[in-house]
Each structure stands twice: as structure tokens, then as C-alpha cells.
Scaffold this motif. Structure first.
Motif, PDB file in Angstrom:
ATOM      1  N   PRO A  89       4.856 -18.221   8.547  1.00 43.50           N
ATOM      2  CA  PRO A  89       5.202 -16.833   8.896  1.00 43.50           C
ATOM      3  C   PRO A  89       6.245 -16.355   8.025  1.00 43.50           C
ATOM      4  CG  PRO A  89       6.018 -18.408  10.636  1.00 43.50           C
ATOM      5  CD  PRO A  89       5.261 -19.196   9.755  1.00 43.50           C
ATOM      6  N   GLU A  90       6.911 -17.013   7.415  1.00 46.54           N
ATOM      7  CA  GLU A  90       7.974 -16.679   6.442  1.00 46.54           C
ATOM      8  C   GLU A  90       7.445 -15.954   5.048  1.00 46.54           C
ATOM      9  OE1 GLU A  90      12.446 -18.628   6.425  1.00 46.54           O
ATOM     10  OE2 GLU A  90      10.970 -20.186   6.031  1.00 46.54           O
ATOM     11  N   VAL A  91       6.351 -16.696   4.674  1.00 47.32           N
ATOM     12  CA  VAL A  91       6.047 -16.506   3.340  1.00 47.32           C
ATOM     13  C   VAL A  91       5.199 -15.079   3.503  1.00 47.32           C
ATOM     14  CG1 VAL A  91       4.170 -16.998   1.842  1.00 47.32           C
ATOM     15  CG2 VAL A  91       5.569 -18.574   3.025  1.00 47.32           C
ATOM     16  N   PRO A  92       5.247 -14.180   2.470  1.00 49.92           N
ATOM     17  CA  PRO A  92       4.837 -12.883   2.592  1.00 49.92           C
ATOM     18  C   PRO A  92       3.116 -12.857   2.101  1.00 49.92           C
ATOM     19  CG  PRO A  92       5.768 -13.086   0.733  1.00 49.92           C
ATOM     20  CD  PRO A  92       6.272 -14.281   1.341  1.00 49.92           C
ATOM     21  N   ALA A  93       2.624 -11.846   2.827  1.00 47.35           N
ATOM     22  CA  ALA A  93       1.225 -11.709   2.191  1.00 47.35           C
ATOM     23  C   ALA A  93       1.209 -10.934   0.899  1.00 47.35           C
ATOM     24  CB  ALA A  93       0.377 -11.010   3.218  1.00 47.35           C
ATOM     25  N   LEU A  94       0.640 -11.490  -0.163  1.00 42.99           N
ATOM     26  CA  LEU A  94       0.395 -10.556  -1.345  1.00 42.99           C
ATOM     27  C   LEU A  94      -0.738  -9.917  -1.464  1.00 42.99           C
ATOM     28  CD1 LEU A  94       1.850 -13.344  -3.788  1.00 42.99           C
ATOM     29  CD2 LEU A  94       3.089 -11.664  -2.306  1.00 42.99           C
ATOM     30  N   ARG A  95      -0.584  -8.981  -2.428  1.00 36.20           N
ATOM     31  CA  ARG A  95      -1.908  -8.097  -2.681  1.00 36.20           C
ATOM     32  C   ARG A  95      -2.065  -7.912  -4.103  1.00 36.20           C
ATOM     33  NH1 ARG A  95      -2.148  -1.249  -2.249  1.00 36.20           N
ATOM     34  NH2 ARG A  95      -4.143  -1.193  -2.979  1.00 36.20           N
ATOM     35  N   LEU A  96      -3.367  -8.135  -4.537  1.00 36.79           N
ATOM     36  CA  LEU A  96      -3.912  -8.135  -5.601  1.00 36.79           C
ATOM     37  C   LEU A  96      -4.361  -6.698  -5.740  1.00 36.79           C
ATOM     38  CD1 LEU A  96      -6.272 -10.748  -7.468  1.00 36.79           C
ATOM     39  CD2 LEU A  96      -5.816  -8.378  -8.215  1.00 36.79           C
ATOM     40  N   HIS A  97      -3.923  -5.866  -6.739  1.00 39.32           N
ATOM     41  CA  HIS A  97      -4.168  -4.385  -7.023  1.00 39.32           C
ATOM     42  C   HIS A  97      -5.547  -4.384  -8.042  1.00 39.32           C
ATOM     43  CE1 HIS A  97      -0.605  -2.717  -4.740  1.00 39.32           C
ATOM     44  NE2 HIS A  97      -0.073  -4.078  -5.171  1.00 39.32           N
ATOM     45  N   SER A  98      -6.381  -4.523  -7.686  1.00 36.23           N
ATOM     46  CA  SER A  98      -7.529  -4.750  -8.730  1.00 36.23           C
ATOM     47  C   SER A  98      -8.069  -3.355  -9.234  1.00 36.23           C
ATOM     48  CB  SER A  98      -8.682  -5.158  -7.634  1.00 36.23           C
ATOM     49  OG  SER A  98      -8.486  -6.709  -7.393  1.00 36.23           O
ATOM     50  N   PHE A  99      -7.134  -2.876 -10.325  1.00 40.47           N
ATOM     51  CA  PHE A  99      -7.802  -1.774 -11.179  1.00 40.47           C
ATOM     52  C   PHE A  99      -8.563  -2.452 -12.333  1.00 40.47           C
ATOM     53  CE2 PHE A  99      -3.035  -2.249 -11.645  1.00 40.47           C
ATOM     54  CZ  PHE A  99      -2.946  -2.866 -12.689  1.00 40.47           C
ATOM     55  N   GLY A 100      -8.484  -3.478 -12.627  1.00 40.61           N
ATOM     56  CA  GLY A 100      -9.259  -4.146 -13.405  1.00 40.61           C
ATOM     57  C   GLY A 100      -8.762  -3.843 -15.145  1.00 40.61           C
ATOM     58  N   TYR A 101      -9.043  -4.632 -15.902  1.00 38.67           N
ATOM     59  CA  TYR A 101      -8.802  -4.520 -17.313  1.00 38.67           C
ATOM     60  C   TYR A 101      -9.919  -3.979 -17.884  1.00 38.67           C
ATOM     61  CZ  TYR A 101      -5.160  -8.220 -17.729  1.00 38.67           C
ATOM     62  OH  TYR A 101      -3.883  -8.876 -17.522  1.00 38.67           O
TER      63      TYR A 101
END
Length: 400
Positions: A89-101
Motif C-alpha cells: 500500500p505504500e507504493v503509488p499507482a502509476l498512470r500511463l498517459h496514452s497520447f501516443g507517438y
């Protein structure tokens, strides 16, 4: 400088940035690995590490299947970071911002390369689409597409993520599991008479540390570390420039990471935008040279931004920096795995700008190799040092 707690370690990792921390974390998390790990980092502030200057982007748009698969695992790892870290629970949830290449082609030859790359990527499950100029204009009407005939774009698991959190938590949790991170510097290595293994490393503070395996995670300084073991690798530091700017007229949607035919790339960066490029004279630089060249912004980057996106005619530079690629002059792909003669010397070098996005798969793979003597998930053997000896490039057509 700190002194090590022991005079012998099963694994000594030279360099504690993203790859030193990745290899340490995946090793100490492997239930079959029971050894003692030392990570030696010369600058614990990481002020000039490539990791600190990363743009934290990830893409599946490569031409070689193994590179696509490496990034696919990277995307899966980022999106499920807490789960991969044991649901701590200490570890954050990360987000992948998928705007693409979005790769733009201004000639038929490159358009054909993009079409073939899309075919390979799609066969592996990537969401890449090959688009005509009209299709690009319909999706992103803010572009000036004069001279552009086609492009490749992928909105699935491709974009930006918080790479610094990935690095920070690997390092933090590796320490909690017993990995020793040492502020010091490896200045020499002792090999046995047959030159088949590195027996010990010598620290700047004078200690001699015996090692079962030594892993070269020294980033742009990789060639210096390899030379201590009598090994040459074609890796050198090269400058890359990054600019963060604000637009007087912001775009009405995300800007994909756009690779212009000029070599300039640009993307959304929160409420701002980010652009980058290599210098026109792209040669090796001193390991300590992080001097900016403001003429690159004024004379090259800004004019290209304003041409490709007319709304970027009125922009204000907010921040800029210089980082170093650990540039593999042979083929701009990583050199990975054991040296064929000095068997306990392991390479993790020469990522040429792909390092952060490839770190989950590479960290996992090297932990498998060190623990089990083989790669058990992805076969990373095409990146072996043998190709350097044979002058046999691993050809990846999608290098930025």
C-alpha cells in the motif's frame, strides 16, 4: 564516501540509477536468488544521471519484435505497478498517459518503412495505425501537414509516465529487502590470471570487494567501467536537449509525441508542452559536459514547432536542460548479458535513449540470467555482446 558493510558480495552493481536499481530490485525479489547485493553509486543525488534527465516516454513503435515486446511488458508493468510491487500500500499507482507517438513521413521511402513497422507491431498486438495525411488532419487539425504524406500513430499503452517514481520505489524497496546502496566509486577491477572472471572491485575509498558477478549499469560512463575489466564497448555520452514551453493558444486536445522529419519531437506535458532534439553536430562529449546551447532553441526548435503547429508561433520557454544518452555507436540498442570470456561480467549498457521504457523487462531479464543462467520470460539474447565482437549490428529502424 561510504565503506561497504562486507568484503564480499554475490553481485556488485556499478551504477545505482534506473538500471542499477532495476537489476537490484528484480534480483532481490526473485525467490530463487539468495545472495548479497551491493550497488555502488558515485553520485547519490543523481544530478547528472540520464535517469534524472529522462522524458519518461514509452512506445511500442519499433521495427524489431523483441523491442516491441520489451515495451509491451513495460506498459503492463507501469499500469500495474503496485501489483508488481507485491500490492504494497505504500507504493503509488502509476498512470500511463496514452497520447501516443506520431511518426510523420515526408517521403515514400520512410512511408514504406512505417507501413512495414505497423504490420510487425500489429502482428504482436500493438494498436499502431498507418494513417494518410488526410486522416492525420482529421484527428489533429492543428498540424500543418505540408509535405507530409503519411504517419504511424498508436493510442494504446504509448505515451508518458512518471519514471522517477518507478526508479525511486525500486531503489527504496530494494534497500528494504537488504540491498546495500553505497556512495562510492569503483575505480578498478581485479581479474584472475586466465581473465575468465572479475575476482574483485576496488573502491575509491581503498576497499577491495570480492564479487561473484559484476553488473555494468554505469550509463554514459559504461565504457570506462568495462575498460576496468579489459573490455571495450562502443558506448559514449551524447547530448540531448529538452525544452518545456507554454503556448499562448493551447491546443484543444493532447499533442501526441510527434516525431517531425527534421528530427525535432514534441508532446503534451501537463498544461505545458515538451520538445527535444539532438544537436546538429551529434558527436561524443565529455562526461561532465552539460552546457546548454540556447541557439538550438532559437534557430532550430522554435521555428520547426511554429511551422508544424501554427498555434506554436506564440510560445514562451519555461524550462530547458541537457541530458546524456548512453549512445551505442554500433546500432543504438542495448548491449546485454554476460561477456563471452569474462563470464561474470554482465552488460546493461548502451540504451541510446530507450533505457527508462525498457527498464522493467531488462531488469527482470538480467535477474533471470544471473539467478538461473538463462532468460526465462523474453529472450534477450539478440542484444548479447557477441554482436559487438562480430561487428554485427542489431538493426532497429525506429530510433529517435
Amino acid at each position: 564516501m561510504q565503506a561497504p558493510s562486507h568484503d564480499s558480495y554475490d553481485v556488485v552493481i556499478v551504477g545505482g540509477a534506473i538500471y542499477g536499481s532495476a537489476v537490484a530490485w528484480f534480483l532481490v525479489s526473485n525467490p530463487d536468488f539468495q545472495g548479497r547485493i551491493l550497488v555502488v553509486e558515485r553520485d547519490p543525488t543523481y544530478a547528472f544521471a540520464s535517469t534524472s534527465h529522462t522524458n519518461s516516454c514509452i512506445r511500442q513503435q519499433f521495427s524489431e519484435p523483441i523491442n516491441v515486446q520489451i515495451s509491451q511488458f513495460g506498459a503492463e508493468y507501469v499500469k500495474n505497478f503496485r501489483s508488481f510491487m507485491g500490492n504494497d500500500p505504500e507504493v503509488p499507482a502509476l498512470r500511463l498517459h496514452s497520447f501516443g507517438y506520431l511518426y510523420l513521413a515526408d517521403n515514400e521511402g520512410f512511408a514504406a518503412v512505417l507501413r512495414e513497422n505497423q504490420r510487425i507491431q500489429a502482428s504482436l498486438g500493438a494498436g499502431t495505425k498507418h494513417m494518410t495525411a488526410d486522416e492525420i488532419a482529421a484527428a489533429y487539425p492543428f498540424y500543418n501537414l505540408d509535405g507530409i504524406i503519411a504517419g504511424n500513430h498508436n493510442l494504446t499503452d504509448e505515451g508518458y509516465f512518471d519514471g522517477n517514481s518507478l526508479f525511486d520505489w525500486w531503489k527504496r524497496k530494494a534497500k528494504q529487502k537488504g540491498v546495500e546502496f553505497l556512495t562510492n566509486e569503483v575505480i578498478a577491477m581485479n581479474r584472475n590470471a586466465a581473465e575468465t572472471e572479475v575476482e574483485s572491485v576496488i573502491l575509491a575509498s581503498g576497499e577491495v570487494v570480492s564479487c561473484g558477478t559484476v553488473v555494468n549499469c554505469a550509463g554514459p560512463r559504461a565504457a570506462l567501467t568495462a575498460r576496468m575489466a579489459g573490455i571495450e564497448i562502443p558506448v559514449e555520452p551524447r547530448k540531448r536537449f529538452t525544452f518545456v514551453f507554454e503556448a499562448a493558444q493551447p491546443l484543444d486536445r493532447d499533442l501526441p509525441l510527434t516525431i517531425d522529419p527534421s528530427g525535432v519531437h514534441m508532446r503534451t506535458d501537463g498544461k505545458y508542452y515538451m520538445a527535444g532534439c539532438p544537436p546538429d553536430d551529434d558527436g561524443p562529449v565529455d562526461y561532465t559536459d552539460f552546457v546548454e546551447d540556447h541557439a538550438i532553441w532559437e534557430d532550430k526548435v522554435w521555428p520547426i514547432l511554429a511551422t508544424r503547429v501554427p498555434q506554436f508561433e506564440a510560445i514562451k520557454l519555461r524550462q530547458s536542460w541537457v541530458g546524456h544518452y548512453a549512445y551505442n555507436t554500433l546500432d543504438q540498442n542495448t548491449i546485454l548479458g554476460r561477456h563471452p570470456q569474462t563470464q561474470n561480467f554482465v552488460f546493461c549498457n548502451g540504451f541510446s535513449g530507450h533505457g527508462l521504457q525498457q527498464s522493467p523487462a531488462i531488469g527482470r531479464g538480467l535477474a533471470e540470467l544471473i539467478t538461473h543462467g538463462e532468460y526465462r520470460t523474453l529472450d534477450l539474447s539478440p542484444f548479447g555482446y557477441e554482436r559487438v565482437l562480430e561487428n554485427r549490428p542489431f538493426v532497429e529502424k525506429a530510433v529517435i
